[in-house]
Scaffold this active site. Structure first.
Site, PDB file in Angstrom:
ATOM      1  N   GLU A   1     -26.197 -53.513 -83.764  1.00 14.60           N
ATOM      2  CA  GLU A   1     -25.117 -52.562 -84.046  1.00 14.60           C
ATOM      3  C   GLU A   1     -23.765 -53.279 -84.212  1.00 14.60           C
ATOM      4  OE1 GLU A   1     -26.090 -49.425 -84.312  1.00 14.60           O
ATOM      5  OE2 GLU A   1     -24.344 -48.152 -84.007  1.00 14.60           O
TER       6      GLU A   1
ATOM      7  N   CYS B   1     -23.513 -45.168 -88.277  1.00 15.12           N
ATOM      8  CA  CYS B   1     -22.746 -44.020 -87.749  1.00 15.12           C
ATOM      9  C   CYS B   1     -21.417 -44.421 -87.095  1.00 15.12           C
ATOM     10  CB  CYS B   1     -23.600 -43.226 -86.777  1.00 15.12           C
ATOM     11  SG  CYS B   1     -24.672 -44.242 -85.750  1.00 15.12           S
TER      12      CYS B   1
ATOM     13  N   HIS C   1     -20.114 -40.069 -81.180  1.00 14.41           N
ATOM     14  CA  HIS C   1     -19.761 -41.464 -80.889  1.00 14.41           C
ATOM     15  C   HIS C   1     -18.239 -41.578 -80.760  1.00 14.41           C
ATOM     16  CE1 HIS C   1     -23.814 -42.478 -81.593  1.00 14.41           C
ATOM     17  NE2 HIS C   1     -23.725 -43.237 -82.667  1.00 14.41           N
TER      18      HIS C   1
HETATM   19  P1  NAP Z   1     -36.184 -40.614 -85.446  1.00 15.91           P
HETATM   20  O1  NAP Z   1     -35.693 -39.403 -84.748  1.00 15.91           O
HETATM   21  O2  NAP Z   1     -37.003 -41.591 -84.687  1.00 15.91           O
HETATM   22  O3  NAP Z   1     -36.999 -40.139 -86.751  1.00 15.91           O
HETATM   23  C1  NAP Z   1     -37.732 -41.045 -87.543  1.00 15.91           C
HETATM   24  C2  NAP Z   1     -38.361 -40.335 -88.728  1.00 15.91           C
HETATM   25  O4  NAP Z   1     -39.031 -41.306 -89.551  1.00 15.91           O
HETATM   26  C3  NAP Z   1     -39.383 -39.285 -88.369  1.00 15.91           C
HETATM   27  O5  NAP Z   1     -39.374 -38.280 -89.346  1.00 15.91           O
HETATM   28  C4  NAP Z   1     -40.698 -40.068 -88.435  1.00 15.91           C
HETATM   29  O6  NAP Z   1     -41.809 -39.252 -88.760  1.00 15.91           O
HETATM   30  C5  NAP Z   1     -40.419 -40.971 -89.630  1.00 15.91           C
HETATM   31  N1  NAP Z   1     -41.234 -42.203 -89.577  1.00 15.91           N
HETATM   32  C6  NAP Z   1     -41.367 -43.059 -88.531  1.00 15.91           C
HETATM   33  N2  NAP Z   1     -42.200 -44.073 -88.863  1.00 15.91           N
HETATM   34  C7  NAP Z   1     -42.609 -43.832 -90.122  1.00 15.91           C
HETATM   35  C8  NAP Z   1     -43.495 -44.493 -91.023  1.00 15.91           C
HETATM   36  N3  NAP Z   1     -44.127 -45.633 -90.683  1.00 15.91           N
HETATM   37  N4  NAP Z   1     -43.681 -43.975 -92.268  1.00 15.91           N
HETATM   38  C9  NAP Z   1     -43.040 -42.829 -92.632  1.00 15.91           C
HETATM   39  N5  NAP Z   1     -42.202 -42.149 -91.826  1.00 15.91           N
HETATM   40  C10 NAP Z   1     -41.982 -42.643 -90.587  1.00 15.91           C
HETATM   41  O7  NAP Z   1     -34.963 -41.480 -86.046  1.00 15.91           O
HETATM   42  P2  NAP Z   1     -33.515 -40.993 -86.587  1.00 15.91           P
HETATM   43  O8  NAP Z   1     -32.514 -41.080 -85.508  1.00 15.91           O
HETATM   44  O9  NAP Z   1     -33.683 -39.731 -87.348  1.00 15.91           O
HETATM   45  O10 NAP Z   1     -33.134 -42.195 -87.576  1.00 15.91           O
HETATM   46  C11 NAP Z   1     -33.677 -42.332 -88.863  1.00 15.91           C
HETATM   47  C12 NAP Z   1     -32.913 -43.389 -89.645  1.00 15.91           C
HETATM   48  O11 NAP Z   1     -31.554 -42.993 -89.763  1.00 15.91           O
HETATM   49  C13 NAP Z   1     -32.908 -44.770 -88.997  1.00 15.91           C
HETATM   50  O12 NAP Z   1     -32.954 -45.738 -89.999  1.00 15.91           O
HETATM   51  C14 NAP Z   1     -31.580 -44.801 -88.266  1.00 15.91           C
HETATM   52  O13 NAP Z   1     -31.103 -46.107 -88.089  1.00 15.91           O
HETATM   53  C15 NAP Z   1     -30.701 -44.012 -89.245  1.00 15.91           C
HETATM   54  N6  NAP Z   1     -29.513 -43.396 -88.635  1.00 15.91           N
HETATM   55  C16 NAP Z   1     -29.616 -42.626 -87.505  1.00 15.91           C
HETATM   56  C17 NAP Z   1     -28.476 -42.037 -86.967  1.00 15.91           C
HETATM   57  C18 NAP Z   1     -28.492 -41.182 -85.724  1.00 15.91           C
HETATM   58  O14 NAP Z   1     -27.395 -40.786 -85.256  1.00 15.91           O
HETATM   59  N7  NAP Z   1     -29.649 -40.843 -85.160  1.00 15.91           N
HETATM   60  C19 NAP Z   1     -27.237 -42.236 -87.585  1.00 15.91           C
HETATM   61  C20 NAP Z   1     -27.167 -43.014 -88.760  1.00 15.91           C
HETATM   62  C21 NAP Z   1     -28.318 -43.580 -89.252  1.00 15.91           C
HETATM   63  P3  NAP Z   1     -42.889 -38.705 -87.662  1.00 15.91           P
HETATM   64  O15 NAP Z   1     -42.217 -37.553 -86.959  1.00 15.91           O
HETATM   65  O16 NAP Z   1     -44.012 -38.292 -88.515  1.00 15.91           O
HETATM   66  O17 NAP Z   1     -43.196 -39.847 -86.739  1.00 15.91           O
END
Ligand code: NAP
Length: 350
Positions: free
Chosen positions: A203, A150, A243
Protein backbone atom coordinates in the site's frame (compact mmCIF):
# COMPACT_ATOMS: atom_id res chain seq x y z
CA UNK A 1 -32.75 10.35 -23.39
CA UNK A 2 -29.80 8.52 -24.98
CA UNK A 3 -29.58 4.73 -24.81
CA UNK A 4 -28.21 2.88 -21.80
CA UNK A 5 -24.87 1.06 -21.98
CA UNK A 6 -24.90 -2.58 -20.88
CA UNK A 7 -22.27 -3.16 -18.22
CA UNK A 8 -20.70 -6.24 -16.66
CA UNK A 9 -19.06 -6.49 -13.23
CA UNK A 10 -16.07 -8.77 -12.64
CA UNK A 11 -15.72 -9.72 -8.97
CA UNK A 12 -19.43 -8.92 -8.60
CA UNK A 13 -19.91 -10.86 -5.35
CA UNK A 14 -17.12 -9.03 -3.43
CA UNK A 15 -17.02 -5.88 -1.31
CA UNK A 16 -16.42 -3.58 -4.27
CA UNK A 17 -18.64 -5.62 -6.62
CA UNK A 18 -21.62 -5.18 -4.28
CA UNK A 19 -20.94 -1.45 -4.07
CA UNK A 20 -20.99 -1.31 -7.91
CA UNK A 21 -24.38 -2.98 -7.93
CA UNK A 22 -25.73 -0.61 -5.28
CA UNK A 23 -24.44 2.53 -7.05
CA UNK A 24 -25.59 1.39 -10.49
CA UNK A 25 -29.20 0.78 -9.40
CA UNK A 26 -31.27 3.28 -11.37
CA UNK A 27 -28.20 4.79 -13.08
CA UNK A 28 -29.31 6.93 -16.05
CA UNK A 29 -26.59 5.65 -18.43
CA UNK A 30 -25.57 2.18 -17.28
CA UNK A 31 -27.56 -0.98 -16.83
CA UNK A 32 -26.08 -4.09 -15.16
CA UNK A 33 -26.34 -6.91 -17.69
CA UNK A 34 -23.62 -9.41 -16.71
CA UNK A 35 -21.94 -10.55 -13.51
CA UNK A 36 -18.80 -12.63 -13.07
CA UNK A 37 -16.87 -14.05 -10.11
CA UNK A 38 -14.83 -17.14 -9.18
CA UNK A 39 -15.57 -20.82 -9.78
CA UNK A 40 -17.19 -20.82 -6.31
CA UNK A 41 -20.00 -18.62 -7.68
CA UNK A 42 -20.10 -19.54 -11.37
CA UNK A 43 -23.42 -20.93 -12.61
CA UNK A 44 -25.41 -19.75 -9.56
CA UNK A 45 -28.01 -17.00 -9.52
CA UNK A 46 -26.48 -13.83 -8.04
CA UNK A 47 -28.86 -13.99 -5.06
CA UNK A 48 -27.52 -17.45 -4.28
CA UNK A 49 -23.82 -16.74 -4.92
CA UNK A 50 -23.61 -13.42 -3.09
CA UNK A 51 -23.96 -12.84 0.67
CA UNK A 52 -25.24 -9.24 0.40
CA UNK A 53 -23.55 -7.15 3.09
CA UNK A 54 -24.67 -3.59 2.32
CA UNK A 55 -27.61 -1.91 4.07
CA UNK A 56 -30.91 -2.42 2.24
CA UNK A 57 -31.96 -5.22 -0.05
CA UNK A 58 -30.02 -6.60 -2.99
CA UNK A 59 -31.47 -4.82 -6.07
CA UNK A 60 -34.24 -6.90 -7.62
CA UNK A 61 -32.84 -6.55 -11.16
CA UNK A 62 -29.66 -8.53 -10.38
CA UNK A 63 -31.06 -11.26 -8.13
CA UNK A 64 -31.76 -13.66 -10.97
CA UNK A 65 -28.71 -12.88 -13.14
CA UNK A 66 -26.49 -15.93 -13.55
CA UNK A 67 -22.91 -15.47 -12.35
CA UNK A 68 -20.46 -16.27 -15.13
CA UNK A 69 -16.72 -16.84 -15.43
CA UNK A 70 -14.71 -13.62 -15.86
CA UNK A 71 -13.86 -14.20 -19.50
CA UNK A 72 -15.21 -12.89 -22.79
CA UNK A 73 -17.78 -12.99 -24.19
CA UNK A 74 -20.11 -11.35 -21.68
CA UNK A 75 -23.34 -9.71 -22.80
CA UNK A 76 -22.21 -6.10 -22.29
CA UNK A 77 -20.04 -3.30 -23.73
CA UNK A 78 -18.35 -2.00 -20.59
CA UNK A 79 -16.69 -4.15 -17.95
CA UNK A 80 -16.16 -2.83 -14.43
CA UNK A 81 -13.45 -4.91 -12.81
CA UNK A 82 -12.98 -5.50 -9.09
CA UNK A 83 -10.95 -8.68 -9.40
CA UNK A 84 -8.08 -9.56 -7.06
CA UNK A 85 -4.81 -8.05 -8.29
CA UNK A 86 -3.15 -11.38 -9.10
CA UNK A 87 -5.67 -12.39 -11.76
CA UNK A 88 -6.68 -8.93 -12.97
CA UNK A 89 -3.94 -8.30 -15.57
CA UNK A 90 -4.56 -11.27 -17.81
CA UNK A 91 -8.35 -11.08 -17.50
CA UNK A 92 -8.61 -7.34 -18.10
CA UNK A 93 -6.25 -7.48 -21.09
CA UNK A 94 -8.28 -10.28 -22.64
CA UNK A 95 -11.50 -8.24 -22.33
CA UNK A 96 -9.82 -5.19 -23.90
CA UNK A 97 -8.55 -7.34 -26.80
CA UNK A 98 -12.08 -8.68 -27.26
CA UNK A 99 -13.39 -5.11 -27.73
CA UNK A 100 -14.70 -4.23 -24.26
CA UNK A 101 -14.04 -0.98 -22.41
CA UNK A 102 -12.43 -2.16 -19.17
CA UNK A 103 -12.75 0.21 -16.22
CA UNK A 104 -10.67 -1.31 -13.46
CA UNK A 105 -10.20 -0.93 -9.72
CA UNK A 106 -7.41 -3.46 -9.55
CA UNK A 107 -3.79 -2.48 -9.19
CA UNK A 108 -2.41 -4.76 -11.93
CA UNK A 109 -2.37 -2.32 -14.87
CA UNK A 110 -2.39 1.06 -13.11
CA UNK A 111 1.26 1.87 -13.61
CA UNK A 112 1.52 0.66 -17.24
CA UNK A 113 2.76 3.54 -19.37
CA UNK A 114 -0.17 3.43 -21.79
CA UNK A 115 -2.93 3.07 -19.16
CA UNK A 116 -4.71 6.15 -17.78
CA UNK A 117 -4.74 6.19 -13.97
CA UNK A 118 -7.67 8.49 -13.75
CA UNK A 119 -9.34 10.81 -11.24
CA UNK A 120 -11.69 12.83 -13.46
CA UNK A 121 -11.37 16.00 -11.37
CA UNK A 122 -7.57 15.85 -11.44
CA UNK A 123 -6.07 14.46 -14.65
CA UNK A 124 -8.78 14.09 -17.29
CA UNK A 125 -6.19 15.14 -19.90
CA UNK A 126 -4.41 11.80 -19.29
CA UNK A 127 -7.22 10.17 -21.29
CA UNK A 128 -5.03 11.02 -24.29
CA UNK A 129 -2.98 7.97 -23.22
CA UNK A 130 -5.78 5.92 -24.76
CA UNK A 131 -4.55 6.92 -28.23
CA UNK A 132 -1.10 5.44 -27.49
CA UNK A 133 -2.74 2.43 -25.87
CA UNK A 134 -4.77 1.68 -28.95
CA UNK A 135 -1.70 1.44 -31.19
CA UNK A 136 0.65 -0.07 -28.56
CA UNK A 137 -1.78 -2.91 -27.81
CA UNK A 138 -3.32 -3.20 -31.27
CA UNK A 139 -6.78 -2.58 -29.83
CA UNK A 140 -9.80 -2.00 -32.00
CA UNK A 141 -12.74 -0.82 -29.84
CA UNK A 142 -11.36 -2.11 -26.52
CA UNK A 143 -9.61 0.05 -23.92
CA UNK A 144 -8.35 -0.06 -20.33
CA UNK A 145 -8.80 2.77 -17.84
CA UNK A 146 -7.93 2.36 -14.15
CA UNK A 147 -8.73 4.20 -10.95
CA UNK A 148 -6.12 4.58 -8.22
CA UNK A 149 -5.76 2.81 -4.91
CA UNK A 150 -8.43 3.93 -2.41
CA UNK A 151 -6.01 5.95 -0.23
CA UNK A 152 -4.28 7.46 -3.26
CA UNK A 153 -7.58 8.85 -4.57
CA UNK A 154 -8.27 10.64 -1.30
CA UNK A 155 -4.74 12.00 -1.01
CA UNK A 156 -4.51 13.18 -4.62
CA UNK A 157 -7.92 14.87 -4.62
CA UNK A 158 -6.73 16.87 -1.61
CA UNK A 159 -3.29 17.61 -3.06
CA UNK A 160 -4.51 18.60 -6.54
CA UNK A 161 -5.74 22.13 -5.75
CA UNK A 162 -2.62 22.83 -3.66
CA UNK A 163 -0.33 21.57 -6.42
CA UNK A 164 -2.15 23.64 -9.04
CA UNK A 165 -2.05 26.89 -7.04
CA UNK A 166 1.13 26.75 -4.97
CA UNK A 167 3.14 23.76 -6.22
CA UNK A 168 4.01 20.89 -3.90
CA UNK A 169 7.64 20.27 -3.00
CA UNK A 170 7.11 17.30 -0.70
CA UNK A 171 4.34 15.42 1.04
CA UNK A 172 4.20 13.08 4.04
CA UNK A 173 0.99 11.09 4.55
CA UNK A 174 0.02 8.72 7.36
CA UNK A 175 -3.16 6.76 6.72
CA UNK A 176 -5.70 5.10 9.02
CA UNK A 177 -7.57 2.68 6.80
CA UNK A 178 -10.91 0.96 7.26
CA UNK A 179 -11.41 -2.80 7.48
CA UNK A 180 -13.60 -2.95 4.34
CA UNK A 181 -10.51 -1.93 2.35
CA UNK A 182 -9.29 -5.50 2.75
CA UNK A 183 -12.41 -6.98 1.12
CA UNK A 184 -14.53 -9.70 2.72
CA UNK A 185 -13.90 -11.40 5.15
CA UNK A 186 -10.72 -9.33 5.27
CA UNK A 187 -8.88 -8.92 8.56
CA UNK A 188 -9.81 -11.53 11.20
CA UNK A 189 -11.89 -9.97 13.99
CA UNK A 190 -9.38 -11.08 16.65
CA UNK A 191 -6.66 -9.14 14.79
CA UNK A 192 -8.87 -6.06 14.29
CA UNK A 193 -10.58 -5.51 17.65
CA UNK A 194 -8.65 -3.44 20.21
CA UNK A 195 -5.81 -3.07 17.72
CA UNK A 196 -4.01 -1.12 14.98
CA UNK A 197 -1.99 -2.97 12.34
CA UNK A 198 0.86 -0.90 10.86
CA UNK A 199 1.06 -2.88 7.62
CA UNK A 200 -1.02 -3.27 4.42
CA UNK A 201 0.86 -5.16 1.70
CA UNK A 202 2.29 -2.87 -1.06
CA UNK A 203 0.00 0.00 0.00
CA UNK A 204 2.75 2.48 0.86
CA UNK A 205 4.50 1.87 -2.47
CA UNK A 206 1.19 2.29 -4.35
CA UNK A 207 0.40 5.63 -2.68
CA UNK A 208 3.90 6.95 -3.33
CA UNK A 209 4.09 5.97 -7.00
CA UNK A 210 0.46 6.46 -8.10
CA UNK A 211 0.30 9.99 -6.66
CA UNK A 212 3.17 11.15 -8.87
CA UNK A 213 1.72 9.54 -11.99
CA UNK A 214 -1.70 11.17 -11.49
CA UNK A 215 -0.27 14.61 -10.73
CA UNK A 216 2.22 14.25 -13.59
CA UNK A 217 2.05 16.11 -16.90
CA UNK A 218 1.02 14.51 -20.18
CA UNK A 219 3.82 15.54 -22.58
CA UNK A 220 5.12 14.07 -25.83
CA UNK A 221 2.62 11.23 -25.71
CA UNK A 222 3.46 10.09 -22.17
CA UNK A 223 2.96 11.04 -18.55
CA UNK A 224 5.99 12.56 -16.79
CA UNK A 225 5.80 12.00 -13.03
CA UNK A 226 5.21 15.07 -10.85
CA UNK A 227 8.61 16.27 -9.60
CA UNK A 228 8.28 15.85 -5.83
CA UNK A 229 8.58 13.10 -3.24
CA UNK A 230 5.79 11.45 -1.31
CA UNK A 231 6.35 9.47 1.88
CA UNK A 232 3.47 7.25 3.02
CA UNK A 233 2.90 5.13 6.14
CA UNK A 234 -0.27 3.08 6.40
CA UNK A 235 -2.28 1.54 9.24
CA UNK A 236 -5.34 -0.71 9.35
CA UNK A 237 -7.72 0.53 12.06
CA UNK A 238 -10.91 -0.80 13.59
CA UNK A 239 -13.33 1.24 11.43
CA UNK A 240 -15.81 -0.37 9.01
CA UNK A 241 -15.74 2.17 6.13
CA UNK A 242 -13.81 5.40 5.53
CA UNK A 243 -10.07 5.89 5.08
CA UNK A 244 -8.33 8.80 6.73
CA UNK A 245 -4.93 10.42 6.12
CA UNK A 246 -2.95 12.86 8.24
CA UNK A 247 -1.01 14.85 5.64
CA UNK A 248 1.85 17.34 5.76
CA UNK A 249 2.95 19.32 2.71
CA UNK A 250 5.79 21.62 1.77
CA UNK A 251 4.68 24.16 -0.83
CA UNK A 252 6.77 25.70 -3.62
CA UNK A 253 5.47 29.18 -2.90
CA UNK A 254 4.27 30.88 0.25
CA UNK A 255 0.56 30.75 1.00
CA UNK A 256 -1.54 31.89 3.92
CA UNK A 257 -3.75 29.42 5.77
CA UNK A 258 -6.78 31.25 4.31
CA UNK A 259 -5.44 30.72 0.79
CA UNK A 260 -4.88 27.04 1.48
CA UNK A 261 -8.40 26.65 2.88
CA UNK A 262 -9.85 28.53 -0.09
CA UNK A 263 -7.93 26.33 -2.55
CA UNK A 264 -9.56 23.23 -1.03
CA UNK A 265 -13.05 24.69 -0.64
CA UNK A 266 -13.36 26.22 -4.12
CA UNK A 267 -11.99 23.21 -6.01
CA UNK A 268 -14.21 22.02 -8.84
CA UNK A 269 -13.35 20.57 -12.21
CA UNK A 270 -14.60 19.03 -15.44
CA UNK A 271 -16.97 16.43 -13.88
CA UNK A 272 -18.82 19.21 -12.04
CA UNK A 273 -18.91 21.33 -15.23
CA UNK A 274 -20.26 18.39 -17.21
CA UNK A 275 -22.68 17.55 -14.37
CA UNK A 276 -21.70 13.89 -14.45
CA UNK A 277 -24.24 11.78 -12.57
CA UNK A 278 -21.82 10.48 -9.92
CA UNK A 279 -19.80 13.70 -9.54
CA UNK A 280 -20.28 15.43 -6.19
CA UNK A 281 -21.11 19.14 -6.30
CA UNK A 282 -18.06 19.72 -4.11
CA UNK A 283 -15.14 17.28 -4.57
CA UNK A 284 -13.61 18.63 -1.34
CA UNK A 285 -15.73 19.53 1.68
CA UNK A 286 -13.85 21.64 4.24
CA UNK A 287 -14.82 21.20 7.91
CA UNK A 288 -13.67 23.87 10.35
CA UNK A 289 -14.65 22.12 13.59
CA UNK A 290 -11.49 21.10 15.49
CA UNK A 291 -12.56 17.44 15.75
CA UNK A 292 -13.50 16.71 12.11
CA UNK A 293 -13.31 14.82 9.79
CA UNK A 294 -14.39 11.56 11.39
CA UNK A 295 -15.18 8.33 9.50
CA UNK A 296 -18.69 7.81 10.88
CA UNK A 297 -19.74 11.44 10.42
CA UNK A 298 -18.04 12.35 7.16
CA UNK A 299 -17.58 9.27 4.95
CA UNK A 300 -20.96 9.76 3.24
CA UNK A 301 -20.33 13.42 2.29
CA UNK A 302 -21.37 14.02 -1.32
CA UNK A 303 -23.02 10.56 -1.36
CA UNK A 304 -19.60 9.08 -0.55
CA UNK A 305 -17.87 10.90 -3.45
CA UNK A 306 -16.51 13.97 -1.61
CA UNK A 307 -13.24 14.05 0.28
CA UNK A 308 -13.60 15.85 3.61
CA UNK A 309 -10.62 17.97 4.70
CA UNK A 310 -10.17 19.46 8.17
CA UNK A 311 -7.50 20.41 10.73
CA UNK A 312 -5.87 22.77 8.20
CA UNK A 313 -2.98 24.27 10.15
CA UNK A 314 0.54 25.63 9.67
CA UNK A 315 3.14 22.95 10.40
CA UNK A 316 6.48 23.50 12.15
CA UNK A 317 8.38 20.97 10.02
CA UNK A 318 6.75 21.25 6.57
CA UNK A 319 4.45 24.19 5.64
CA UNK A 320 0.92 22.90 6.27
CA UNK A 321 -0.86 19.93 7.77
CA UNK A 322 -4.42 18.69 7.33
CA UNK A 323 -6.55 15.57 7.73
CA UNK A 324 -8.42 14.05 4.76
CA UNK A 325 -11.14 11.43 4.81
CA UNK A 326 -13.11 9.59 2.13
CA UNK A 327 -15.32 6.56 1.61
CA UNK A 328 -12.99 3.79 0.47
CA UNK A 329 -15.50 1.65 -1.42
CA UNK A 330 -17.37 4.60 -3.00
CA UNK A 331 -14.89 7.39 -3.94
CA UNK A 332 -12.06 4.92 -3.37
CA UNK A 333 -13.39 2.14 -5.62
CA UNK A 334 -16.80 1.59 -7.27
CA UNK A 335 -17.87 5.25 -7.37
CA UNK A 336 -14.48 6.20 -8.81
CA UNK A 337 -14.78 3.66 -11.62
CA UNK A 338 -18.36 4.70 -12.45
CA UNK A 339 -17.30 8.36 -12.60
CA UNK A 340 -14.47 7.34 -14.95
CA UNK A 341 -16.99 5.61 -17.21
CA UNK A 342 -19.28 8.65 -17.15
CA UNK A 343 -16.35 10.83 -18.22
CA UNK A 344 -15.52 8.45 -21.08
CA UNK A 345 -19.13 8.73 -22.30
CA UNK A 346 -19.25 12.51 -21.89
CA UNK A 347 -15.97 13.02 -23.77
CA UNK A 348 -17.07 10.78 -26.64
CA UNK A 349 -14.51 8.05 -25.96
CA UNK A 350 -17.30 5.55 -25.37
P1 NAP B 1 -13.32 -9.24 -2.13
O1 NAP B 1 -14.40 -8.75 -1.24
O2 NAP B 1 -12.40 -10.29 -1.62
O3 NAP B 1 -13.99 -9.75 -3.50
C1 NAP B 1 -13.24 -10.42 -4.49
C2 NAP B 1 -14.11 -10.74 -5.69
O4 NAP B 1 -13.30 -11.35 -6.71
C3 NAP B 1 -15.25 -11.69 -5.41
O5 NAP B 1 -16.32 -11.39 -6.27
C4 NAP B 1 -14.65 -13.05 -5.78
O6 NAP B 1 -15.62 -13.98 -6.21
C5 NAP B 1 -13.81 -12.66 -6.99
N1 NAP B 1 -12.69 -13.60 -7.19
C6 NAP B 1 -11.78 -14.01 -6.27
N2 NAP B 1 -10.91 -14.88 -6.84
C7 NAP B 1 -11.29 -15.02 -8.12
C8 NAP B 1 -10.81 -15.80 -9.22
N3 NAP B 1 -9.74 -16.60 -9.10
N4 NAP B 1 -11.44 -15.70 -10.42
C9 NAP B 1 -12.52 -14.88 -10.56
N5 NAP B 1 -13.03 -14.13 -9.56
C10 NAP B 1 -12.42 -14.20 -8.36
O7 NAP B 1 -12.35 -8.03 -2.59
P2 NAP B 1 -12.69 -6.47 -2.82
O8 NAP B 1 -12.40 -5.69 -1.60
O9 NAP B 1 -14.02 -6.35 -3.48
O10 NAP B 1 -11.53 -6.05 -3.84
C11 NAP B 1 -11.56 -6.36 -5.21
C12 NAP B 1 -10.47 -5.59 -5.95
O11 NAP B 1 -10.70 -4.19 -5.79
C13 NAP B 1 -9.06 -5.85 -5.44
O12 NAP B 1 -8.18 -5.82 -6.53
C14 NAP B 1 -8.81 -4.69 -4.50
O13 NAP B 1 -7.44 -4.40 -4.37
C15 NAP B 1 -9.55 -3.57 -5.24
N6 NAP B 1 -9.96 -2.45 -4.38
C16 NAP B 1 -10.65 -2.67 -3.21
C17 NAP B 1 -11.05 -1.59 -2.43
C18 NAP B 1 -11.81 -1.74 -1.13
O14 NAP B 1 -12.03 -0.71 -0.45
N7 NAP B 1 -12.25 -2.93 -0.75
C19 NAP B 1 -10.75 -0.29 -2.84
C20 NAP B 1 -10.06 -0.09 -4.06
C21 NAP B 1 -9.68 -1.19 -4.79
P3 NAP B 1 -16.21 -15.18 -5.27
O15 NAP B 1 -17.22 -14.52 -4.35
O16 NAP B 1 -16.83 -16.07 -6.26
O17 NAP B 1 -15.05 -15.77 -4.52
Amino acid sequence: MSRKYRVGILGATGTVGQRFIQLLEGHPQFEVAALAASDRSKGKAYSEACAWRLPGEMPEAVRGLKVEAPEPPLDCEIVFSSLPGDIARETEESFARAGYAVISNSSALRMDEDVPLLIPEVNHEHLAQLDTQKSARGLDRGMIVTNPNCSTIMLVLALAPLHARFGIESCVATTLQALSGAGYPGVASLDAVDNVIPYIGSEEEKIESETLKILGRFEDGRVQDAPFKVSAQVHRVNVSDGHMAAVRVKLAREASVEEVREAFASFTSLPQELRLHTAPARPIVVRDEPDRPQPRLDRDAGRGMSVTVGRILPDKVLDYRFVALSHNTVRGAAGAAILNAELLVATGRL
